[in-house]
Design an enzyme around this catalytic site. Sequence first.
Site, PDB file in Angstrom:
ATOM      1  N   HIS A 244       5.367 -32.061   8.769  1.00 18.16           N
ATOM      2  CA  HIS A 244       4.737 -30.736   8.698  1.00 18.16           C
ATOM      3  C   HIS A 244       3.617 -30.691   7.664  1.00 18.16           C
ATOM      4  O   HIS A 244       2.698 -29.891   7.794  1.00 18.16           O
ATOM      5  CB  HIS A 244       5.790 -29.678   8.372  1.00 18.16           C
TER       6      HIS A 244
ATOM      7  N   ASN B 239       5.964 -24.235   7.995  1.00 15.59           N
ATOM      8  CA  ASN B 239       4.606 -23.785   7.659  1.00 15.59           C
ATOM      9  C   ASN B 239       4.377 -23.637   6.166  1.00 15.59           C
ATOM     10  O   ASN B 239       3.251 -23.297   5.750  1.00 15.59           O
ATOM     11  CB  ASN B 239       4.293 -22.449   8.351  1.00 15.59           C
TER      12      ASN B 239
ATOM     13  N   ASP C 172       0.876  -1.176   0.000  1.00 14.23           N
ATOM     14  CA  ASP C 172       0.000   0.000   0.000  1.00 14.23           C
ATOM     15  C   ASP C 172       0.914   1.227   0.000  1.00 14.23           C
ATOM     16  O   ASP C 172       2.132   1.117  -0.182  1.00 14.23           O
ATOM     17  CB  ASP C 172      -0.990  -0.048   1.176  1.00 14.23           C
TER      18      ASP C 172
HETATM   19  C1  RB5 Z   1      -1.838   2.533   6.658  1.00 14.41           C
HETATM   20  O1  RB5 Z   1      -1.786   3.693   7.388  1.00 14.41           O
HETATM   21  C2  RB5 Z   1      -1.648   1.329   7.568  1.00 14.41           C
HETATM   22  O2  RB5 Z   1      -2.778   1.150   8.351  1.00 14.41           O
HETATM   23  C3  RB5 Z   1      -1.353   0.088   6.759  1.00 14.41           C
HETATM   24  O3  RB5 Z   1      -0.220   0.320   5.982  1.00 14.41           O
HETATM   25  C4  RB5 Z   1      -1.049  -1.188   7.516  1.00 14.41           C
HETATM   26  O4  RB5 Z   1      -0.067  -0.972   8.478  1.00 14.41           O
HETATM   27  C5  RB5 Z   1      -2.180  -1.962   8.008  1.00 14.41           C
HETATM   28  O5  RB5 Z   1      -2.017  -3.023   8.615  1.00 14.41           O
END
Ligand code: RB5
Length: 143
Positions: A135, A101, A11
Site C-alpha cells: 500500500h 490508505n 464548522d
Molecule cells: C453548512 O451548512 C454545510 O454546508 C457544511 O457544514 C458542510 O456540510 C459542507 O460540506
Amino acid sequence: MKDKYIIIGSDHAGFDLKEIIKQFLVAEGFEIGDIGVYSKDSADYPVIAKQAAYKTAENNCRAILICGTGIGMSIAANKVKNIRAVVCSDTTSAKFSRLHNNSNILCFGSRIIGENLAKDICKIWLETEFEAGRHQKRIDMIE
Ligand code: RB5
C-alpha cells in the site's frame, strides 16, 4: 504519529458533535488540540479544514473534522500536500482508510451520522495502523 494527540475541528454545523467527540476522546486518554469553532455562529469550513490540514502535515499527527456532511471538510483538507482526508459514515471504511490508505484526517457529518456511530468510527480509526507494504507504493504514487 504522536500517540494519543489528536487535532479536532468543525464548522457551526459540526460544533455540537465536536464537543461530544472531544469529551469521548478525553475519556479515552487523548490529548486534544481543538482548533475551533467555539460556538454555533456561522463559520466557513475551508478555514478550519486548511488550518487542521497544515497542522496535521507539519506535526505528522492526525485530525478529526466535522461539518454537516464531512464532504466540504475533506475536499478542502485534501488540497494540502501529504493530507489524506476521508469521509466515513461507517466503521469498515474508517478501518480500511487506515489499513490501506494511511488516512490522516477523518471527516464525518453531523447531519449524516449519530453520536454513537461517530464514536465507534473514531475509535476504530484511531486504533487501526497503516499496513504499509504494497500500500505504501500506492500512497507514494498519489504524492
Ligand atoms: C453548512 O451548512 C454545510 O454546508 C457544511 O457544514 C458542510 O456540510 C459542507 O460540506
